[in-house]
Design an enzyme around this catalytic site. Structure first.
Site, PDB file in Angstrom:
ATOM      1  N   GLU A  63       0.825  -1.047  -0.036  1.00 54.81           N
ATOM      2  CA  GLU A  63      -0.101  -0.005  -0.045  1.00 54.81           C
ATOM      3  C   GLU A  63       0.906   1.448  -0.023  1.00 54.81           C
ATOM      4  O   GLU A  63       0.598   2.306  -0.688  1.00 54.81           O
ATOM      5  CB  GLU A  63      -0.820   0.096   1.116  1.00 54.81           C
ATOM      6  CG  GLU A  63      -1.898  -1.224   1.053  1.00 54.81           C
ATOM      7  CD  GLU A  63      -1.477  -2.469   1.755  1.00 54.81           C
ATOM      8  OE1 GLU A  63      -2.227  -3.435   2.090  1.00 54.81           O
ATOM      9  OE2 GLU A  63      -0.242  -2.392   2.332  1.00 54.81           O
ATOM     10  N   CYS A  94       0.173   1.064   7.440  1.00 53.55           N
ATOM     11  CA  CYS A  94      -0.348   1.087   5.992  1.00 53.55           C
ATOM     12  C   CYS A  94      -1.892   1.926   6.064  1.00 53.55           C
ATOM     13  O   CYS A  94      -2.126   3.010   5.426  1.00 53.55           O
ATOM     14  CB  CYS A  94      -0.750  -0.038   5.058  1.00 53.55           C
ATOM     15  SG  CYS A  94       1.047  -0.909   4.658  1.00 53.55           S
TER      16      CYS A  94
END
Length: 164
Positions: A63, A94
């Site tokens: 991500e 993330c």
């Protein structure tokens, strides 16, 4: 969610899962079983994969990789109007980055329980965040030195700052 929306989300989630699979099969050049996409107006802006072990970088998650690439592409620290698709529910780091990037939505395929069954358990981090500093497993302490607030005071006075 409409059938059309579900079909759209499924398409991008399958792409994220395929990225994760390809990353695992990349002859040691990849990392963990994670892939992510940033999409805007039904166009993939960026793709990311986990490269933690390959790059010796604990922050090189799928991500984060996708967010960094997409932000460069749109020339902004925000991903307004974008959707993030991940092969797995994002870890706390993330998730924080996703919130800071301000996309309009996040969709993931596998959840954190599935990840934990395969050795990727972030529960301890979520638990640590809730603890007072003195009870955390990594020694954590605030040490207020002279001038500790100076950077914030300068920021408050700055007239040409870009708020985020």
């Amino acid at each position: 969610m409409t059938e059309k929306e579900l079909k759209q989300h499924t398409k991008y989630l399958k792409m994220a899962v395929k990225l994760a699979e390809k990353n695992i099969l990349s002859d040691g050049q990849g990392g963990g079983p994670f892939g992510a996409l940033v999409v805007k107006n039904n166009k993939v802006l960026a793709k990311g994969v986990n490269r933690v072990t390959a790059k010796h970088d604990p922050t090189n998650h799928a991500e984060i990789d996708a967010i960094r690439k997409a932000c460069k592409k749109v020339n902004s620290f925000e991903l307004k109007g974008c959707v993030i698709y991940s092969s797995c529910e994002p870890c706390p780091m993330c998730l924080g980055a996703i919130y800071w990037a301000r996309p309009k939505a996040l969709y993931f395929a596998a959840d954190k329980t599935t990840a934990a069954r395969h050795g990727f358990d972030d529960k301890f981090i979520y638990d640590e965040i809730k603890l007072p500093y003195k009870k955390r497993s990594i020694k954590t302490a605030a040490v207020k030195i002279d001038g500790y607030e100076n950077p914030f005071n300068l920021w408050d006075k700055k007239t040409d700052k870009i708020k985020y």
